[in-house]
Design a protein around this motif. Structure first.
Motif, PDB file in Angstrom:
ATOM      1  N   ASN A  21      13.223   0.756 -13.451  1.00 46.62           N
ATOM      2  CA  ASN A  21      12.049  -0.046 -13.091  1.00 46.62           C
ATOM      3  C   ASN A  21      10.753   0.711 -13.355  1.00 46.62           C
ATOM      4  O   ASN A  21       9.831   0.698 -12.537  1.00 46.62           O
ATOM      5  CB  ASN A  21      12.101  -0.460 -11.614  1.00 46.62           C
ATOM      6  N   HIS A  22      10.674   1.371 -14.505  1.00 50.80           N
ATOM      7  CA  HIS A  22       9.500   2.204 -14.781  1.00 50.80           C
ATOM      8  C   HIS A  22       8.207   1.395 -14.787  1.00 50.80           C
ATOM      9  O   HIS A  22       7.209   1.785 -14.182  1.00 50.80           O
ATOM     10  CB  HIS A  22       9.672   2.923 -16.124  1.00 50.80           C
ATOM     11  N   HIS A  50       3.428   4.262 -10.146  1.00 51.41           N
ATOM     12  CA  HIS A  50       2.819   5.376 -10.884  1.00 51.41           C
ATOM     13  C   HIS A  50       2.298   4.896 -12.243  1.00 51.41           C
ATOM     14  O   HIS A  50       2.550   3.770 -12.655  1.00 51.41           O
ATOM     15  CB  HIS A  50       3.851   6.495 -11.087  1.00 51.41           C
ATOM     16  N   GLU A  51       1.582   5.790 -12.937  1.00 51.69           N
ATOM     17  CA  GLU A  51       1.097   5.457 -14.285  1.00 51.69           C
ATOM     18  C   GLU A  51       2.273   5.153 -15.205  1.00 51.69           C
ATOM     19  O   GLU A  51       3.321   5.795 -15.097  1.00 51.69           O
ATOM     20  CB  GLU A  51       0.350   6.656 -14.894  1.00 51.69           C
ATOM     21  N   ILE A  52       2.076   4.210 -16.115  1.00 53.59           N
ATOM     22  CA  ILE A  52       3.118   3.896 -17.092  1.00 53.59           C
ATOM     23  C   ILE A  52       3.022   4.916 -18.234  1.00 53.59           C
ATOM     24  O   ILE A  52       1.947   5.144 -18.786  1.00 53.59           O
ATOM     25  CB  ILE A  52       2.922   2.468 -17.652  1.00 53.59           C
ATOM     26  N   ALA A  99      14.865  -0.549  -5.715  1.00 55.12           N
ATOM     27  CA  ALA A  99      14.190  -1.467  -4.782  1.00 55.12           C
ATOM     28  C   ALA A  99      12.786  -1.843  -5.233  1.00 55.12           C
ATOM     29  O   ALA A  99      12.076  -2.548  -4.522  1.00 55.12           O
ATOM     30  CB  ALA A  99      14.116  -0.810  -3.403  1.00 55.12           C
ATOM     31  N   MET A 100      12.383  -1.387  -6.429  1.00 52.94           N
ATOM     32  CA  MET A 100      10.964  -1.498  -6.819  1.00 52.94           C
ATOM     33  C   MET A 100      10.447  -2.940  -6.818  1.00 52.94           C
ATOM     34  O   MET A 100       9.333  -3.203  -6.342  1.00 52.94           O
ATOM     35  CB  MET A 100      10.768  -0.879  -8.206  1.00 52.94           C
ATOM     36  N   SER A 101      11.238  -3.879  -7.322  1.00 46.91           N
ATOM     37  CA  SER A 101      10.729  -5.258  -7.375  1.00 46.91           C
ATOM     38  C   SER A 101      10.516  -5.806  -5.965  1.00 46.91           C
ATOM     39  O   SER A 101       9.549  -6.529  -5.700  1.00 46.91           O
ATOM     40  CB  SER A 101      11.670  -6.161  -8.179  1.00 46.91           C
ATOM     41  N   ARG A 102      11.396  -5.438  -5.041  1.00 46.06           N
ATOM     42  CA  ARG A 102      11.239  -5.883  -3.646  1.00 46.06           C
ATOM     43  C   ARG A 102      10.059  -5.180  -2.984  1.00 46.06           C
ATOM     44  O   ARG A 102       9.337  -5.788  -2.183  1.00 46.06           O
ATOM     45  CB  ARG A 102      12.513  -5.610  -2.847  1.00 46.06           C
ATOM     46  N   ARG A 103       9.868  -3.902  -3.323  1.00 45.39           N
ATOM     47  CA  ARG A 103       8.720  -3.177  -2.744  1.00 45.39           C
ATOM     48  C   ARG A 103       7.410  -3.792  -3.221  1.00 45.39           C
ATOM     49  O   ARG A 103       6.459  -3.957  -2.451  1.00 45.39           O
ATOM     50  CB  ARG A 103       8.797  -1.692  -3.131  1.00 45.39           C
ATOM     51  N   PRO A 151      10.850   8.805 -22.460  1.00 47.12           N
ATOM     52  CA  PRO A 151       9.477   8.990 -21.967  1.00 47.12           C
ATOM     53  C   PRO A 151       9.297   8.626 -20.497  1.00 47.12           C
ATOM     54  O   PRO A 151       8.408   9.147 -19.834  1.00 47.12           O
ATOM     55  CB  PRO A 151       8.659   8.039 -22.855  1.00 47.12           C
ATOM     56  N   ALA A 152      10.156   7.759 -19.967  1.00 50.69           N
ATOM     57  CA  ALA A 152      10.039   7.365 -18.554  1.00 50.69           C
ATOM     58  C   ALA A 152      10.179   8.563 -17.618  1.00 50.69           C
ATOM     59  O   ALA A 152       9.742   8.500 -16.470  1.00 50.69           O
ATOM     60  CB  ALA A 152      11.099   6.314 -18.217  1.00 50.69           C
TER      61      ALA A 152
END
Ligand SMILES: [Fe+2]
Length: 231
Positions: free
Chosen positions: A44-45, A50-52, A89-93, A189-190
């Motif tokens: 879920n980068h 954080h910065e992409i 969990a990133m999408s839920r966060r 790179p992620a």
């Protein structure tokens, strides 16, 4: 208990290129039939806080590729206990940050269009007649302290550069704790953020419980960073 495979930190779609072959060979070679994942199935980068990083995939492409890989893993292992993890969990966060109510969000199985996996923040399971084990994404970084400080065996991922089993015994107990390493492609790179923050290299491998005994199984890499085929 039946012999178990503990996968961790695959960070799809930025997994090590030999991940699927390695998992297939290891599970077959050691007859590992109970399958668990200790978190960060996906990276879920683009969804992170954080910065992409330059050179990473678009949000749509990242999700599409992650979904394809999850579906491939689901075909290999139709039953799995999966820890969600901070990346998972990133999408839920993000939804929580935006004030989106939880009951309109998709389940993880629906999001990735799979069936049969159980997703939670933690699981307890019986190892033998004496002890339970906690499967979780992250406890402390010190595996020996985890064995000493908790009233059960424990397994964690999250700390990509830590890999091993530590035992703690006194007159009353003998407990172990395992930290599983990861299955990432650290050239992707992620993961640029990690290479700046620390000089530690990730350890590529999995955990296992064989005849009720905890083990770690490293992916042996050649000089090009590819698996040498030994399970
Ligand atoms: Fe991770």
């Amino acid at each position: 208990m039946e012999n178990a495979l503990i996968i961790s930190d695959t960070h799809f779609p930025y997994e090590h290129p030999d991940t699927f072959d390695f998992l297939e060979d290891v599970s077959y070679a050691y007859r590992l039939t109970k399958i668990m994942h200790s978190g960060d199935m996906v990276d879920n980068h683009t969804g992170s806080y954080h910065e992409i990083e330059y050179g990473t995939l678009s949000p749509k492409e990242e999700h599409y590729q992650s979904k394809e890989k999850i579906q491939r893993l689901n075909k290999m292992f139709p039953k799995m206990d999966v820890i969600i993890g901070n990346h998972g969990a990133m999408s839920r966060r993000k939804a929580k940050t935006a004030g989106i109510p939880e009951d309109i969000l998709k389940s993880y199985n629906d999001m990735y269009e799979i069936k049969g996996w159980d997703w939670k923040d933690k699981f307890y399971f019986e190892v033998d007649e004496y002890a339970k084990c906690l499967l979780v994404h992250s406890m402390g970084a010190n595996t020996l302290s985890n064995a000493r400080n908790h009233s059960h065996h424990s397994i964690q991922g999250h700390h990509h550069g830590r890999f091993g089993v530590e035992f703690f015994g006194d007159t009353e107990v003998l407990r172990w704790s395992m930290t599983v390493g990861c299955l990432i492609d650290h050239q992707a790179p992620a993961f640029n953020y990690g290479s700046k923050a620390t000089l530690n290299r990730p350890i590529i491998g999995v955990g296992a419980i064989i005849d009720d005994d905890p083990r770690v199984i490293r992916m042996q890499l050649d000089k090009h960073g590819r698996w040498n085929g030994k399970a």
